[in-house]
Design a protein around this motif. Structure first.
Motif, PDB file in Angstrom:
ATOM      1  N   ARG A 194       0.854  -1.192   0.000  1.00 39.26           N
ATOM      2  CA  ARG A 194       0.000   0.000   0.000  1.00 39.26           C
ATOM      3  C   ARG A 194       0.887   1.238   0.000  1.00 39.26           C
ATOM      4  NH1 ARG A 194      -5.587   0.765   3.115  1.00 39.26           N
ATOM      5  NH2 ARG A 194      -5.404  -1.491   3.001  1.00 39.26           N
ATOM      6  N   SER A 236       5.819   3.146   0.811  1.00 36.05           N
ATOM      7  CA  SER A 236       4.943   1.991   0.646  1.00 36.05           C
ATOM      8  C   SER A 236       5.278   0.973   1.719  1.00 36.05           C
ATOM      9  CB  SER A 236       5.085   1.377  -0.750  1.00 36.05           C
ATOM     10  OG  SER A 236       6.374   0.825  -0.921  1.00 36.05           O
ATOM     11  N   THR A 282       3.817  -3.230   3.062  1.00 35.16           N
ATOM     12  CA  THR A 282       2.898  -4.352   2.877  1.00 35.16           C
ATOM     13  C   THR A 282       2.083  -4.550   4.140  1.00 35.16           C
ATOM     14  OG1 THR A 282       4.376  -5.430   1.303  1.00 35.16           O
ATOM     15  CG2 THR A 282       2.736  -6.810   2.370  1.00 35.16           C
ATOM     16  N   LYS A 335      -4.903  -6.339   3.272  1.00 35.34           N
ATOM     17  CA  LYS A 335      -5.822  -5.529   2.474  1.00 35.34           C
ATOM     18  C   LYS A 335      -7.088  -5.192   3.256  1.00 35.34           C
ATOM     19  CE  LYS A 335      -6.384  -6.031  -1.904  1.00 35.34           C
ATOM     20  NZ  LYS A 335      -6.702  -6.598  -3.251  1.00 35.34           N
TER      21      LYS A 335
END
Length: 219
Positions: free
Chosen positions: A61, A69, A71, A74
């Motif tokens: 993300r 960014s 991880t 989600k």
């Protein structure tokens, strides 16, 4: 950098669990930092992972206008402003707060105004550790260190804090973004720590500074 910016110290209280009176003595794990040379720090993240009886999808993300960014699951959602005001009442609350549906697992990010150079990160991490020990009601201290992934150097402090009748696991980590301190934090309940501690460490190691974000974008 003679001392940490007061805003950094104030923000430490917003990214760690709220403390209550507690007489538990502090347990320090001596030599933890040296142990990382013998065993991996954190759990490698996979796209699909079974955690706490739940199947989660992990994906990269981008945040802060695509400047960084990381991880994360989600399914983590951005915390609503109402929830933020209740859980992080200080006006120095993080820029982004992600949480699970139950609100028991949180991942936060704050790009501060405090100047920081990469060569200062080890000193910054040591000083952060001292501030945490002096200002937080700790029940367990796991250690602090500066690590390196393929993209950047990342300092961290790892500890437990008491809250109400339970304890909260905290992994505070920080790096340099555009010559300023980027503050991040993961926390979860002690019941979830066994599952999430290696995953939180794994997420820390996926943190990336997207320095070439503009150059790679098509016109």
């Amino acid at each position: 950098m003679e001392h940490l910016d007061k805003k950094i110290v104030s923000m430490l209280h917003t990214v760690t669990a709220e403390n209550t009176e507690n007489d538990q003595s502090l347990i320090e794990h001596e030599g933890l930092n040296h142990a990382h040379a013998k065993e991996p720090f954190g759990q490698p993240l996979q796209t699909f992972m079974q955690l706490g009886g739940e199947r989660l999808v992990f994906a990269q993300r981008q945040l802060l206008d695509e400047r960084i960014s990381i991880t994360m699951p989600k399914s983590f959602r951005e915390m609503s402003m109402h929830e933020q005001q209740l859980k992080y009442p200080s006006h120095h609350r993080p820029d982004f707060i992600f949480t699970n549906d139950a609100g028991t697992i949180n991942l936060t990010f704050k790009h501060t105004e405090s100047p920081l150079q990469t060569e200062e990160l080890e000193y910054f991490t040591d000083e952060m550790a001292q501030v945490v020990k002096q200002t937080q009601k700790l029940t367990e201290w796991f250690g602090h260190e500066v690590l390196e992934n393929e993209e950047c150097r990342i300092g961290y402090c790892e500890f437990m804090t008491p809250v109400w009748n339970a304890r909260v696991y905290n992994l505070s980590f920080f790096t340099v973004l555009e010559e300023r301190a980027l503050m991040c934090s993961f926390n979860c309940t002690d019941e979830e720590m066994a599952t999430w501690q290696p995953v939180a460490r794994g997420m820390l190691l996926t943190l990336k500074i997207e320095s070439d974000r503009k150059e790679n974008k098509p016109l």
